[in-house]
Design a protein around this motif. Structure first.
Motif, PDB file in Angstrom:
ATOM      1  N   MET A 137      -7.550  -5.031  -1.758  1.00  0.00           N
ATOM      2  CA  MET A 137      -8.176  -5.267  -3.060  1.00  0.00           C
ATOM      3  C   MET A 137      -8.132  -4.005  -3.911  1.00  0.00           C
ATOM      4  N   LYS A 138      -8.400  -2.871  -3.297  1.00  0.00           N
ATOM      5  CA  LYS A 138      -8.391  -1.597  -4.017  1.00  0.00           C
ATOM      6  C   LYS A 138      -6.996  -1.297  -4.576  1.00  0.00           C
ATOM      7  N   ASP A 139      -5.960  -1.762  -3.867  1.00  0.00           N
ATOM      8  CA  ASP A 139      -4.574  -1.509  -4.289  1.00  0.00           C
ATOM      9  C   ASP A 139      -3.994  -2.608  -5.169  1.00  0.00           C
ATOM     10  N   PRO A 177      -0.329 -10.902  -3.300  1.00  0.00           N
ATOM     11  CA  PRO A 177       0.555 -10.866  -2.125  1.00  0.00           C
ATOM     12  C   PRO A 177      -0.176 -11.183  -0.824  1.00  0.00           C
ATOM     13  N   TYR A 178      -1.438 -10.778  -0.720  1.00  0.00           N
ATOM     14  CA  TYR A 178      -2.224 -11.071   0.492  1.00  0.00           C
ATOM     15  C   TYR A 178      -2.338 -12.572   0.712  1.00  0.00           C
ATOM     16  N   PHE A 179      -2.742 -13.313  -0.307  1.00  0.00           N
ATOM     17  CA  PHE A 179      -2.899 -14.760  -0.161  1.00  0.00           C
ATOM     18  C   PHE A 179      -1.547 -15.449   0.040  1.00  0.00           C
ATOM     19  N   VAL A 199     -14.367 -15.269  -2.163  1.00  0.00           N
ATOM     20  CA  VAL A 199     -15.649 -14.898  -2.772  1.00  0.00           C
ATOM     21  C   VAL A 199     -15.633 -13.434  -3.209  1.00  0.00           C
ATOM     22  N   ALA A 200     -15.047 -12.569  -2.365  1.00  0.00           N
ATOM     23  CA  ALA A 200     -14.996 -11.136  -2.691  1.00  0.00           C
ATOM     24  C   ALA A 200     -14.200 -10.872  -3.962  1.00  0.00           C
ATOM     25  N   HIS A 207       0.830  -1.211   0.000  1.00  0.00           N
ATOM     26  CA  HIS A 207       0.000   0.000   0.000  1.00  0.00           C
ATOM     27  C   HIS A 207       0.866   1.264   0.000  1.00  0.00           C
ATOM     28  N   PHE A 208       1.827   1.327   0.820  1.00  0.00           N
ATOM     29  CA  PHE A 208       2.885   2.331   0.978  1.00  0.00           C
ATOM     30  C   PHE A 208       2.626   3.283   2.139  1.00  0.00           C
TER      31      PHE A 208
END
Length: 515
Positions: free
Chosen positions: A389-391, A396-398, A441-442, A171-172
């Motif tokens: 998600m927006k970024d 990388p999250y998963f 799902v998202a 995100h930074f």
């Protein structure tokens, strides 16, 4: 194992941890960042770049003042002086490399591969200088009762916490600066160096005002130690700590104290009540209640400020008074968790990224509560998923979540011999599976047009329910912890579990203690 062999083993493992953690961070940093290619405001990446532009080109007294050269509506500086000085330093280096990066006004929204590389390096350097060494020192010197191998493994797990890596290197932001300073403060007070601890915490507070989340435990712990000391020693200790605090604050704020109006303007920027009760879909009480009752629409802002203040104070008081009367290191660390989580859940003007502050506190009790701590850290990362998600940071999250879970499982299998309630294990596994399922799902199924915010609302409610559970659990941990965690026996007995049968606890023989 000989001392030389142990030293060699330790140094090798430290280097491995160091480079592995930097490699993971670098892999995340090659992805997108906040507001990439999204004019006119872009995102936090542009905010940090703009602060470098403003602080480098304008005199100190103009950094927080609205003017033709400093439009506060366009990412105006709203963090304390140490953040501003850090921005100036980065801006100075940026100007030497490429003046276009920080050219006044004309550099707005500047984006290039070389500039992105520079910005990513500035975060990495803070990790190398502050955050990584702070966590290493804490787990190597501030906890006892663990083998060297176990402490090194704990260090690596904490440094792989996905939430902080994704926010700072994806995100930074520079959360690693204030959090690193806080860990140094906790480490020093854990070792009995209260003056150094006070200095580092004031520095953390002057880097990000959200460190107020940790201020109540620091105040109560140090004041409690002074009260417990003999009258003369306690008073002298209190005077020294107070002097360090005042002097450090004075040095940080010196350029702004020459003009009262300038100092007041800085304070107004640090505490902008006009922004509202919360931002976006944060996983706290007010955001969840707002879905049902529309707090912002039905209650005046002044009343919301008072409501959040009163609720926060009431929920803080038990932890604060308990620590004041029982100022031990173990209770202090649990109070850091409880007070910061109360601030996140009930205070005014909370960002979703503020969960990193309670998460750091949980990292500092990981050695006592590995299962509950890892569960909390995973949910805290999940609570920021709409932002990620927006970024475009889904992959990388998963990946980091899977890496973190793998590391925790290995630790629990290799080192954790304390039995944990089967019910808690099943509950934790179902909880994490639920968060992963919602995330999947998202990403794969678009939100229905009638309910475009259904996923952020679901995630905030799901996470908030967990945070309330964790608050109750860690409150119980603080209130029931009878021993100081600085020695081997107490470290073992301070661990909490839900026993299948009631057991009688034997009291420890009296011995010399050192806070």
């Amino acid at each position: 194992m000989s001392d030389n062999s142990t030293t060699t083993y330790m140094n090798s493992y430290l280097l491995l941890i160091f480079f592995a953690c930097l490699t993971v961070r670098w892999c995340v940093s090659i992805n997108s960042y906040s507001g990439a290619g999204k004019p006119p405001m872009y995102g936090d990446y542009e905010a940090q770049r703009h602060w470098m532009e403003v602080t480098f080109n304008l005199p100190v007294q103009k950094w927080y003042q609205n003017s033709s050269d400093n439009d506060l509506q366009y990412w105006g500086l709203d963090y304390p002086p140490l953040t501003a000085y850090h921005s100036w330093l980065c801006g100075y280096v940026a100007d030497k490399i490429n003046p276009d990066w920080v050219a006044l006004q004309s550099s707005r929204g500047y984006e290039s591969d070389t500039h992105k590389l520079f910005m990513r390096y500035t975060v990495m350097i803070v990790d190398v200088i502050l955050y990584l060494p702070a966590i290493l020192l804490f787990y190597l010197f501030a906890i006892k009762g663990k083998t060297i191998g176990e402490r090194l493994f704990l260090t690596s797990i904490v440094l792989l916490y996905p939430g902080l890596i994704l926010i700072d290197h994806g995100h930074f932001q520079y959360n690693n600066a204030s959090l690193g300073l806080t860990v140094f403060a906790v480490t020093f007070v854990s070792l009995g160096h209260d003056l150094w601890g006070s200095f580092f915490f004031v520095c953390a507070l002057n880097y990000k005002q959200m460190e107020l989340y940790h201020s109540v435990p620091f105040f109560c712990f140090l004041l409690g130690k002074c009260i417990k000391s003999s009258e003369e020693n306690g008073l002298w200790k209190l005077i020294k700590i107070g002097s360090v605090v005042v002097l450090t604050f004075g040095l940080c704020w010196l350029p702004f104290l020459r003009d009262t109006d300038v100092a007041l303007q800085v304070l107004r920027r640090l505490f902008p009540f006009g922004r509202g009760l919360f931002e976006d879909k944060v996983s706290n009480i007010w955001c969840v209640l707002d879905v049902l009752f529309k707090l912002k629409r039905n209650i005046a802002q002044d009343h919301l400020v008072l409501l959040s203040l009163a609720t926060t104070i009431m929920c803080l008081l038990p932890s604060a008074f308990h620590l004041l009367l029982n100022p031990t290191i173990e209770k202090f660390k649990y109070s850091l968790v409880n007070c910061s989580l109360v601030f996140f859940l009930f205070s005014y003007q909370v960002h979703e990224k503020s969960i990193l502050i309670p998460a750091l506190s949980v990292c500092l009790v990981f050695h006592n509560q590995p299962f509950l701590a890892s569960w909390f850290l995973l949910i805290s990362t999940f609570s920021m998923f709409p932002l990620l998600m927006k970024d475009d940071l889904v992959l990388p999250y998963f990946a980091l979540t899977l890496l973190f879970i793998t590391a925790v499982v290995f630790y629990l299998v290799l080192f954790e011999h304390q039995s944990t309630s089967t019910f808690l294990i099943l509950l934790g596994m179902l909880s994490v599976c639920g968060s992963v399922s919602i995330s999947t799902v998202a990403v794969t199924i678009p939100a229905p047009p009638r309910y475009p915010d259904i996923y952020p609302v679901l995630i905030s409610g799901y996470s908030c329910g967990h945070f309330l559970f964790f608050l109750l659990y860690f409150y119980y941990a603080q209130l029931s912890c009878e021993f100081d965690g600085n020695d081997t026996k107490s470290n073992k007995q301070a661990k909490l579990k839900v026993p299948k049968k009631k057991q009688k606890y034997q009291h420890k023989k009296k011995g010399k203690k050192r806070d």
